[in-house]
Each structure stands twice: as C-alpha cells, then as structure tokens.
Enzyme design. Structure first.
Site, short mmCIF file in Angstrom:
data_model
loop_
_atom_site.label_atom_id
_atom_site.label_comp_id
_atom_site.label_asym_id
_atom_site.label_seq_id
_atom_site.Cartn_x
_atom_site.Cartn_y
_atom_site.Cartn_z
N ASN A 9 -26.61 -39.05 -35.87
CA ASN A 9 -25.31 -39.17 -35.21
C ASN A 9 -25.53 -39.23 -33.69
O ASN A 9 -26.00 -38.28 -33.09
CB ASN A 9 -24.47 -37.94 -35.60
N ASP A 68 -25.43 -27.22 -38.78
CA ASP A 68 -24.23 -27.52 -39.55
C ASP A 68 -23.08 -26.86 -38.81
O ASP A 68 -23.22 -25.75 -38.27
CB ASP A 68 -24.31 -27.01 -40.99
N THR A 69 -21.98 -27.58 -38.73
CA THR A 69 -20.84 -27.11 -37.97
C THR A 69 -19.60 -27.18 -38.84
O THR A 69 -19.43 -28.11 -39.62
CB THR A 69 -20.64 -28.00 -36.72
N GLY A 149 -14.73 -36.15 -34.27
CA GLY A 149 -14.27 -35.19 -35.26
C GLY A 149 -12.90 -34.60 -34.92
O GLY A 149 -11.96 -35.32 -34.57
N TYR A 150 -12.82 -33.29 -34.98
CA TYR A 150 -11.55 -32.59 -34.77
C TYR A 150 -11.27 -32.32 -33.29
O TYR A 150 -10.26 -31.68 -32.96
CB TYR A 150 -11.57 -31.25 -35.53
N ASP A 151 -12.12 -32.82 -32.39
CA ASP A 151 -11.97 -32.55 -30.95
C ASP A 151 -10.58 -32.83 -30.40
O ASP A 151 -10.09 -32.07 -29.55
CB ASP A 151 -13.02 -33.33 -30.14
N LYS A 171 -17.41 -29.98 -22.07
CA LYS A 171 -17.43 -29.51 -23.45
C LYS A 171 -18.74 -28.78 -23.76
O LYS A 171 -18.73 -27.70 -24.36
CB LYS A 171 -17.23 -30.69 -24.41
N ARG A 177 -21.56 -25.84 -30.41
CA ARG A 177 -22.89 -26.42 -30.51
C ARG A 177 -23.69 -26.13 -29.26
O ARG A 177 -24.86 -25.77 -29.32
CB ARG A 177 -22.81 -27.93 -30.78
#
Length: 193
Positions: A9, A68-69, A149-151, A171, A177
């Site tokens: 990614n 993993d998040t 993602g959900y950001d 961020k 992370r």
C-alpha cells in the site's frame, strides 16, 4: 538499515517511511518476490500483525515487520475493529466501508472512537510488538481529501479537523500508526548501538 515491511500500500509505505526517516530503507514483499496476498485471518490486530510478519520471515529469513490497524467505535461495540479494511466488502473498498460506517452510526449520540495500530517486528528471529492508539470521534459525513480509509470521518481528540484535512506531516505526528512506528524506531535504534 534495510527492513521488509509487509505492505504494498503506497499510502502506508510513505507514511511509515516518513516516520522512520533516512536511516531505514523499506523493502516491500513484492520486491522480495512475494506477490501473493499475505494472509490475515486472525481475530485480533495483534494476531494479524504477527501472522503477517511470520509469513514474511518464514519466506525470506530477513528482518521484517507488519502492522494491522483497526478503527474501534465505542457505540458499535468496537467494530469494525479487526475487520476495518473489509468492513463492507472482501476487498479494500474505502468508499463502501465509509458508507457502511455512516449508516451504522445513524442515530447514535456516542461518537467516541479510536484508531489502534499494532506492529509485529521480527528481528534476529525474535518477535516484538508495539502499539499506537489515537482517541477521537466519528463525524456524520466525510470531510477532506488527504489520507485514506476512514480518515475523512475521524477527528482526533484536541483537534477540529479530520485526519483527511491534515497534511501527511500533521497526521504522522499524532496518528496511531505514527505512534506505533515511533516505538518501533526507538527499539531499532536501541539495539543498533
């Protein structure tokens, strides 16, 4: 120092490389000839991170790490959690995941949520885990175009902007992370001395 990071990614790679700094060179699984999807079928973030790092280590015998998040939403009993990437579909469909989260949050007054990252490092054949957490809340619509993602729906505590409204540097300074990677870096630096 070269180290394999269990992701292809590009967003994650650049985020992590920025926190790691110039002393480290990230190598992707693809660059090691691993082109298949790395399994992550455990029921915890810790389990998935460990499964991914062991998968890489078993095939390369090189120092490596995996993360993993999960987004853990209080009103949803911690969901989507370990299923965050595949919340709505089997693939990593960020738009579908966001739509489902907004639907599931309709009518909920408790908007508390947290992002949690777990990193599993295997170095010299030994596993070490590091965790990063950022508390915040879910808003009722998407704002911003940065991140992934959900950001666009997550505002960290103490801020009035979503992760998707922040620059990568902003961020990384406060993200889950980023916090986990800083612990990883501190550990790697401590053993290099």
């Amino acid at each position: 120092m070269k180290i394999i990071f269990a992701t292809n990614n590009a967003h994650k790679l650049s985020e992590v490389q920025a926190v790691l700094g110039d002393g480290f060179t990230l190598v992707t699984p693809r660059e090691c000839g691993i082109t298949e999807d790395i399994p992550e079928d455990q029921d915890t973030l810790e389990g998935n991170a460990s499964q991914k790092s062991h998968y890489l280590y078993d095939r390369t015998r090189e120092d490596c790490f995996a993360d993993d998040t999960g987004l853990e939403v209080e009103a949803l009993g911690g969901a989507p959690g370990v299923h965050s990437a595949r919340y709505a579909t089997d693939g990593h469909d960020f738009d579908a995941n966001n739509r489902l989260l907004l639907k599931n949050m309709e009518g909920k007054t408790n908007r508390k949520a947290r992002f949690r990252t777990v990193i599993s490092l295997i170095i010299n054949g030994e596993e070490h885990q590091f965790e990063g957490i950022v508390e915040g809340r879910i808003i009722d619509h998407e704002i911003g175009h940065e991140g992934f993602g959900y950001d666009p729906m997550f505002i960290p505590d103490g801020y009035d902007r979503t992760f998707a409204q922040m620059t990568a540097e902003e961020k990384n300074a406060i993200s889950h992370r980023g916090r986990a990677v800083k612990k990883l870096v501190a550990y790697l630096q401590s053993i290099e001395k």
